[in-house]
Each structure stands twice: as C-alpha cells, then as structure tokens.
Design a protein around this motif. Structure first.
Motif, mmCIF file in Angstrom:
data_model
loop_
_atom_site.group_PDB
_atom_site.id
_atom_site.type_symbol
_atom_site.label_atom_id
_atom_site.label_comp_id
_atom_site.label_asym_id
_atom_site.label_seq_id
_atom_site.Cartn_x
_atom_site.Cartn_y
_atom_site.Cartn_z
ATOM 1 N N ASP A 107 93.024 65.426 -45.923
ATOM 2 C CA ASP A 107 91.892 65.805 -46.760
ATOM 3 C C ASP A 107 91.908 65.098 -48.113
ATOM 4 N N ASN A 108 92.768 64.118 -48.273
ATOM 5 C CA ASN A 108 92.825 63.368 -49.525
ATOM 6 C C ASN A 108 92.766 61.879 -49.227
ATOM 7 N N TRP A 120 100.498 57.849 -45.247
ATOM 8 C CA TRP A 120 100.812 56.427 -45.146
ATOM 9 C C TRP A 120 99.587 55.619 -45.565
ATOM 10 N N VAL A 121 99.786 54.656 -46.415
ATOM 11 C CA VAL A 121 98.670 53.880 -46.953
ATOM 12 C C VAL A 121 98.872 52.413 -46.585
ATOM 13 N N VAL A 124 93.703 52.332 -46.935
ATOM 14 C CA VAL A 124 93.349 53.189 -45.795
ATOM 15 C C VAL A 124 94.590 53.984 -45.414
ATOM 16 N N ASP A 125 94.423 55.322 -45.294
ATOM 17 C CA ASP A 125 95.578 56.139 -44.916
ATOM 18 C C ASP A 125 95.719 56.204 -43.401
ATOM 19 N N GLY A 126 96.759 56.891 -42.944
ATOM 20 C CA GLY A 126 97.058 56.944 -41.514
ATOM 21 C C GLY A 126 96.511 58.158 -40.815
ATOM 22 N N GLY A 127 95.592 58.891 -41.445
ATOM 23 C CA GLY A 127 95.038 60.090 -40.825
ATOM 24 C C GLY A 127 94.061 59.758 -39.723
ATOM 25 N N SER A 173 89.657 56.326 -46.937
ATOM 26 C CA SER A 173 89.920 55.086 -47.645
ATOM 27 C C SER A 173 89.336 55.142 -49.037
ATOM 28 N N SER A 174 89.775 54.187 -49.878
ATOM 29 C CA SER A 174 89.219 53.997 -51.206
ATOM 30 C C SER A 174 89.448 52.544 -51.590
ATOM 31 N N THR A 175 88.727 52.096 -52.602
ATOM 32 C CA THR A 175 88.813 50.709 -53.024
ATOM 33 C C THR A 175 89.094 50.633 -54.506
#
Length: 898
Positions: A581-582, A620-621, A662-665, A670-672
């Motif tokens: 959720d983050n 994980w990112v 990008v996370d591993g969920g 994602s964010s930029t």
C-alpha cells in the motif's frame, strides 16, 4: 349488432368487434410493454378520416377522449386524434386486476375492471370513450379482455407439510394433502400435476379435481408400513403448471407413521436364578425383571404382576413393584421359610397376551448371625453420602464405626477396603471403636467421588461390608490456565473495522461458577482492541497500518467467578502483515549531480536514494532510467547512477533524466524522480586561434606608423568555461630587425607598435604568439606566427612568400603572460601615450618636405635597400632554441596573403 372483428393484430392477436350500439371488444395478453397497439377506434368504427373520400378541408377533426380516467384508464393511452389505443407504462397484471374468487366488477368512474362474465377465465377492462365533434358524437363502450399468460409459478402456502399415516394403513389408502399449491394463473397455466421427488417405493400421488376446477393432491399408500422399522419419511412434493414452458413449486413433505398397538411386551430371558442369604435384612433387593414393548406411548406401557400359580407365602415373602419389576425381601427369613421359591411374573401390555418369566430364588440358611457395623458420621452426611471439602487438612475425621457381635461369642476384626487417601484405625481406649480419617488433602480435580467399604469379619469367617461414599466438594483452588502464555497472532494491515483476531480460551479445573472464566484486556492494551468478556473473542476496531506500527504486545487476563476470584495472565503479540500500500518514495523529488566532464565510463555519478515503507517483497525497489537509457544506466540494487560513456561538456552541458522506482508488490506500485546532471568543465580544450588563420599570412606595416598604434590582433576562443576559457596572449619568440618594437596586449591580443620605426627597422618581423588559457591544474595553449612586413609598399610578394616559407630559428621565452592588469591602469597607460602621439604628429608634418625631397634618393637606392634588408634578416641574433612551427599550429588554414 353488427360485429367487426380484427383478428391477430400485430404479434398480440388483438381483435375487435363493432356494432351500431358503438361497442368494441378487444383482447390482449397481460404483461405487455408500453406502446403496444390494442386497436384503432376510428378504423373499427369506420369513421371518416382525412384520407377518406371527402376532401380534408371539409372534414372537421375527430377527437377521442376517455370519459373518465378511472382504474382502467391508467393501463391504456388513447391518441386523441387517431383514436388508436395503446398500452401504457403501467403493466397489466391479470392476477392483480381480476380476483377470480370475487367475481365482481371494480369500477373507477367510467373505466372499470370486470371479472364477471360467462367464462370463469374472462377478465375485462371497461372503458368509456367520447367521440367528437357533434356530428360524430357517440359514446363508445370499449371492452378489453385480458388474456392470461403463464407468469406465476405454483406456490405452496406453507414450506413444510406434515402428514400422518397409520402404520396399519392398507395398500391404496388415499390421504388428502391439506395444503395444495396455489397458482394465480388460469386454465392450463394453473396447477396441473403433482409428483414426489422420492416415493421410497411405498407412496405415490394422485390429483382429484372438484366441480370448481380445484385440484387437490392425494397421497396413496402403495406398500406395507411398519413404524418400528421406519417411523418417518421425508421427501419433496412438486407442483407443476401446464404453461409452456411449465413452472414448478415445491415444499417439504414429511410423512409420519403413527403407532398402533401391534407389539406386545417381551422378556429377554425366560428364567432368572437368584441366591439369597437367610440372614438378609428387610428390603434387600432380590432381582429386577424387565420386559420391552416396541410400541410408543400408552401402547408401550408395561405392568408386572405375579401369576396365579405363585403361592401366597412366596407373595408375602417377596414384594414385586408393578411399575419397575423390582423384587425385594418384605418379611424376615426364619427357620420355617422354604428354601426354594418359584416366582412366575407376568409382563402385561394393553390388549396383549402377557409375557412370562420365572425367577428362582434359593435361600441359603445361615446358622449364626453376622457381625454388625454401625457408623456414626462426623462429617456432613446426606442419605449415605459423606461430603468433604477439598484441601481439608490431613487427619480430618470422617466417621466413627462401632463393630458388634450379636452373639457376643466371637472375636470381630475390622479393616478398610477400597482406594483413597483414608485410614481406618482403632480408637483407643475403646474396644470395637474405629475412626475413619483422611491421610492427605483431597483434590476435587483429581477425583470427586470415593467409594470405600468398612469390612468386619468374625473368627468363623463371616464378613459384613458397610459401603461409605465420600463426595469431594470443590473449592476455588485453581486459577484459569491459558494453553500458551504467549499468544502469537498476525493480521494483514488495512483490515476491516472490528476484524476478528482470535478466540481466547482459558480452562479452569474448578467446577460450577468457580470454573466460569471471564476475559479482560490488560492496562497496556491499546484502546482500539476489544475483548468479549464472555466469549473471549478478540477484535480490533480500527484499521492497522504496518508502516505506523508493526508489532503490538499487551497482556490479557482470565478471571474465574470464585470467591475470592483467581486469575492468570497471558501475553498477546500481534504482527501486522504487510500489504503493498506504499509506493516507492525518493528522498528528493529532484536530484542534481555535478560531474566533471570526461568522467570515465561507468564511473559513479551519484546515488539515487529511494525507500519503500512496505516490507519484504513489497518493499523491494527496482530502479530504471525512463529516458536516456542509451547513455545512462542505474544499479537497481544500490541506486548508483552511471554513464556508459565519457561525457563531454562541450557537446552537451547538462542532462535531465527521469528515474522510475517500481516495488515488488502485486500489483506493483511505482514513482518517478527527476535527475539533473550538470557537467563541470575541465580544461580539456586549448585555445583555438581564429585570426590570423595561417602562419604564412603577413601584414604590411608602414614605417610612418606612430608608436602606440594598433597594428593587428590575435583572436582566439576556448570551448571551455570559466577560468578554463580565460585567454592570455604573449609573445614567446621574436625575429626581425628590431623585434622588441612590437607589443601584444595579454588580455585582448591586440598587437601595437611600441617605438617609432627607423630606416634600418625595415624588413620582415616574425612574432611567435602563445595563446594560453588559465585552466587548472595545467593550462593549455596554442601558438600562432604573426608576420609583419615593415615597408612602404609591397612590390615583390613572391619574395616575401619565399621568406615566409623558410623555417625561422626563434628562441622561446618562458615568461608567463601577465593579464592581471586593472582596468584603471590600462586607462592611465593609454592616456600617457597621448602627448607622444601629438608630438610625433607635429614632427611628421615638419618632415613631409624632407620626405618628399628624399623620395628620389630612396627610389635610386631601392634595389640596394632590399639587399641590405635581406642581410639584416639573416644576421639576426642567434636563437637559443629551435621550434617546429608546424607542430605548434592547432589547425593551420591556408589563406591568401594580406
């Protein structure tokens, strides 16, 4: 009446009839949508319309109006102009409009609904329509017959039907089912048939129809029934109508088999042998007979009695309980009592032949009287049961026992028989007195009831046993116990409010209220956790956020209901499981990195710091470059940004990248972030001389040039920036008749004449100019050859070019150029030259005459002068070193001579 029939109008088979009595009859199906044509009044009444024989201009417009908007008017729409009658938005439900059982007409003004007609299935919608204008005025009675469609399924009035059938019902017995299915539809759309889902091979259904058309299902018995084999049958009765497709309804049918008295009492045995001692006391239980009747209720009631064959002495000696069949000793056995008794007992049932059992009682004659055991209880005793509290101290007295010999001739001994923490010991100083006491504390949770016996026997071997029952009373001596002292739970974050966590359960070995446990939260529990006092259900009333708090630890308490209450404590740990959720979060929205140009390929430019508040794989990112991936690459694990190639500031001074995290969920978030890379200049470019463009070019300098006059300039640029692009000019090598006559400005590169030129200063001057930047740590430079030809004219260019092609020997001066001259100093220097220039101008004017006079002389000596100039050039002071001018040129460009 003349009837006009319109058959099968549209898909709904509407038809109409018409008579001079202005009555129309239509029919349509129920449940049609809005806008379905019922009929055209103008056409069916044959009224003239605009399209008739008469001209339209001569026909007044027709008007059709419902006389009143009553109950029936809400189901139709009448076009006032054309007279067309359509269905309205209110759906027609035949079952709601016409209640068949009432058989009455419901009027609503001039519009009504009628179910009274010769046919039991008719349902009429009555309308009164006014036709205007006056010449066509009439009142039209419109009757609309509503046809039934199969839009209702059969329905039983009750979901569960129970029917009783006697177990002796003969085959083909018919029993009416009192709750038949109902179907509001009419005719064949109503209920037609019934069937059973499971008939068990002994039942079937039949349907009977009465004069009113009502169909009633009947249950028919097709086989023999036996309640003692099966007392109930449960199946499903299904009702089906005759529509297309047929609709069905069902209910549960329970067929109970009622009992009849078809079974009689029976004994399991035909004879029972019993032995009785002659010294038995009154009321001694001898035997119990028991018969069984498979019927129910009053049909299974059994009474016991002696047969007429039993002699009266035996009847008097043994009492028979008529209800229970228990036989007890009713009189004392003496020497005259017979030793064998045959008791014939009858088991009597209603309407049955009695069952018979024989009880043979053999009495063993005793010649002496046995010892007697007389108890006197100290502890509380009720009906032969002694009650002791648990945790009573050791040696708690229970009872005194007195042992007697009725004949007073024999020695009597006594001992305790049975297991338990008890001891029977002689009570001194009395004879034949014994004390029963405890040997250790009693524990209700270990054993609640003890059965021990005090046995007395005499020297003749006769034994007497007195049974003592000891009931242990519970005390609140046990605390509630949790199965585990540490209760580990887990729940996903973002849970729904009041989410279930677990059900706590603590056991208390005590009984009754003392063992009833209540549950409470400890004082360290957060307020949003709740624990049900009675059930032990633990819930959380709010959403948990793992990123805010991952673990909760608090105590719970289990308290019993004893007095005083006892309690125990357990620790609850709750781990909040992560959900994705983050999104990944960069430390900065914008990153800026300053990198020196020519930075080696795959060198570390900077570290992109990114975090994700989630845990595990959700945290994980992975980083990637969205743009510029052909030049830049990022280390996914460490966030290190690198350039694949060396970067040149002169080609591009800055780069703007977008980095995506990008996370591993699942799904991934994602964010930029924006990355700005600014290249710092390094001194990697020497100055580039733009003028003069060639070492072979030259410039004519007139001998009359005044000192301080600008002769030419050296112009250079540097692709670097800052101090790396600050250029200084200096003359590092000279050759000519009087080389020091020329000076170069270190900042501007302007070359000026320092001193007045004399006659023997004529000739070619070659100045080696060094153009240097101020780069750090090592300045870069270029050189250029400035050629100045001092003469009045250029009469022989080829000669000058031949001199230029010769490679001169020039000593290189290592003196660094000094350009740190303040602007004010430059002004003063320029201003100090002004008086000299004025004086030189006056002198020049005075010498004009002299110059004119000497012109002829100069022309005569011109050839000799050139010869002397060449000699002067060749006898210049020897150079200290040699320099390859072609090696010093940056980019030699051939241009035409000036």
């Amino acid at each position: 009446h003349l009837l006009l029939f319109l058959l099968f109008v549209g898909p709904f088979n509407c038809f109409a009839s018409y008579s001079r009595a202005t009555e129309l009859f239509y029919s349509l199906n129920e449940g049609l949508p809005a806008g379905v044509l019922i009929g055209s009044l103008a056409r069916d009444l044959r009224l003239p319309t605009a399209g008739g024989q008469n001209p339209a201009s001569l026909q007044p417009p027709l008007s059709f109006t419902l006389a009143s908007h009553g109950l029936g008017g809400q189901y139709v729409q009448l076009d006032n102009r054309s007279g067309e009658l359509h269905t309205s938005a209110v759906e027609i439900d035949r079952e709601a409009l016409c209640v068949e059982s009432s058989g009455a007409t419901i009027f609503g003004g001039s519009a009504a609904v009628s179910s009274s007609s010769p046919s039991s299935e008719s349902c009429l919608l009555l309308l009164d329509v006014l036709v205007l204008p006056q010449e066509y005025f009439r009142l039209v009675k419109v009757k609309i017959a509503i046809r039934d469609v199969n839009d209702n399924a059969p329905r039983f009035p009750v979901p569960h039907i129970r029917l009783l059938v006697p177990e002796n019902a003969p085959v083909n017995t018919r029993l009416a089912i009192e709750h038949p299915a109902l179907d509001p539809d009419m005719g064949t759309n109503g209920v037609q048939t019934y069937r059973l889902r499971d008939n068990y091979g002994v039942f079937t259904l039949d349907v009977e129809e009465n004069e009113n058309g009502e169909r009633t299902p009947y249950l028919i018995v097709m086989g023999s029934l036996d309640r003692e084999t099966q007392d109930e049958y449960v199946t499903v009765i299904i009702a089906e109508d005759g529509g297309t497709p047929p609709l069905v309804g069902s209910a549960t049918l329970t067929i109970g088999i009622s009992d009849i008295n078809d079974n009689c009492p029976q004994f399991n045995d035909s004879q029972l042998n019993v032995t009785l001692y002659g010294n038995s006391s009154l009321g001694t239980h001898v035997a119990t007979v028991h018969a069984v009747d498979m019927d129910l209720g009053s049909n299974a009631q059994i009474t016991y009695s002696y047969s007429q064959k039993v002699p009266q002495p035996s009847r008097d000696l043994f009492h028979l309980n008529e209800s229970t069949g228990a036989i007890t000793l009713s009189t004392k056995v003496d020497g005259d009592t017979p030793r064998l008794h045959r008791l014939i007992i009858l088991g009597n049932g209603p309407g049955c032949i009695p069952a018979v059992i024989t009880v043979l009682v053999t009495i063993i004659k005793v010649m002496m009287r046995p010892p007697e055991v007389v108890p006197r209880f100290i502890a509380n005793e009720v009906e032969g049961v002694v009650y002791l509290k648990e945790l009573e101290p050791i040696n708690t007295p229970v009872a005194f026992f007195t042992i007697k010999d009725p004949d007073e001739r024999y020695k009597v001994n006594c001992y305790l028989d049975g297991d338990g923490p008890f001891r029977l010991s002689p009570y001194k100083p009395y004879n034949n007195e014994y004390l029963l006491e405890t040997t250790k504390p009693l524990d209700f949770e270990t054993q609640q009831l003890y059965e021990i016996s005090v046995v007395a026997w005499n020297s003749e071997g006769f034994h007497v046993k007195k049974v003592v029952k000891i009931q242990v009373l519970d005390d609140n001596d046990n605390s509630p116990v949790f199965p585990e002292q540490l209760i580990e739970l887990s729940i996903e974050e973002n849970n729904v409010p009041n989410a279930f966590l677990t059900k706590l359960h603590a056991t208390d070995a005590d009984s009754g209220e003392r063992g009833q446990v209540s549950y409470f939260l400890g004082p360290d529990a957060p307020s949003y956790f709740a624990l049900d006092k009675t059930t032990g259900v633990l819930t959380v009333s709010t959403q948990l956020d793992r990123e805010e708090k991952e673990k909760y630890r608090y105590t719970v308490k289990a308290v019993d209901s004893g007095f005083p209450p006892r309690e125990s404590i357990a620790t609850v740990t709750i781990t909040v499981l992560d959900k994705n959720d983050n999104s990944p979060r960069f430390i900065n929205k914008d990153f800026s990195f300053f990198v020196p140009e020519n930075f080696p390929g795959f060198g570390e430019i900077g570290v992109i710091s990114v975090t994700d508040a989630d845990a595990g794989q959700n945290g994980w990112v992975a980083l990637s470059v969205l743009n510029g991936s052909d030049i830049f690459v990022i280390d996914t694990g460490k966030g290190v940004l690198r350039a694949k190639v060396s970067l040149d500031r002169e080609q591009q001074s800055s780069y703007v990248l977008w980095i995506e995290a990008v996370d591993g969920g699942d799904p991934a978030l994602s964010s930029t972030a924006k990355i700005t890379i600014l290249l710092l200049d390094i001194n990697d470019n020497p100055p580039l001389v733009l003028f003069p463009q060639s070492n072979m070019s030259y410039l004519l300098v007139l001998p009359s040039t005044l000192p301080g006059s600008p002769i030419t300039e050296v112009y250079a640029v540097d692709k670097d920036t800052g101090m790396n692009a600050v250029i200084a000019y200096s003359i590092i090598g000279r050759r000519g008749p009087r080389p020091e006559s020329f000076r170069i400005d270190p900042k501007t590169g302007n070359i000026t004449l320092e001193e007045s030129l004399m006659q023997n200063d004529y000739g070619l001057y070659r100045l080696l100019v060094k153009v240097s930047d101020h780069g750090y740590p090592e300045p870069l430079h270029s050189t250029v050859m400035v050629n100045l030809f001092v003469n009045d004219t250029v009469s022989n260019e080829s000669y000058i070019e031949s001199l230029l092609r010769k490679e001169p020997d020039i000593s290189v001066e290592e003196k660094q150029p000094q350009i740190s001259i303040e602007p004010t100093h430059k002004k003063m220097e320029s201003a100090s030259c002004m008086p000299t220039l004025v004086a030189l101008s006056i002198i020049s004017l005075g010498l004009i005459a002299l110059v004119t006079g000497m012109g002829i002389y100069i022309c005569l000596r011109k050839g000799k002068k050139h010869h002397r100039a060449d000699e002067n050039l060749e006898v210049q002071i020897p150079l200290n070193g040699r320099i390859n001018l072609h090696m010093l040129e940056k980019k030699p460009v051939e241009i035409s001579n000036i």
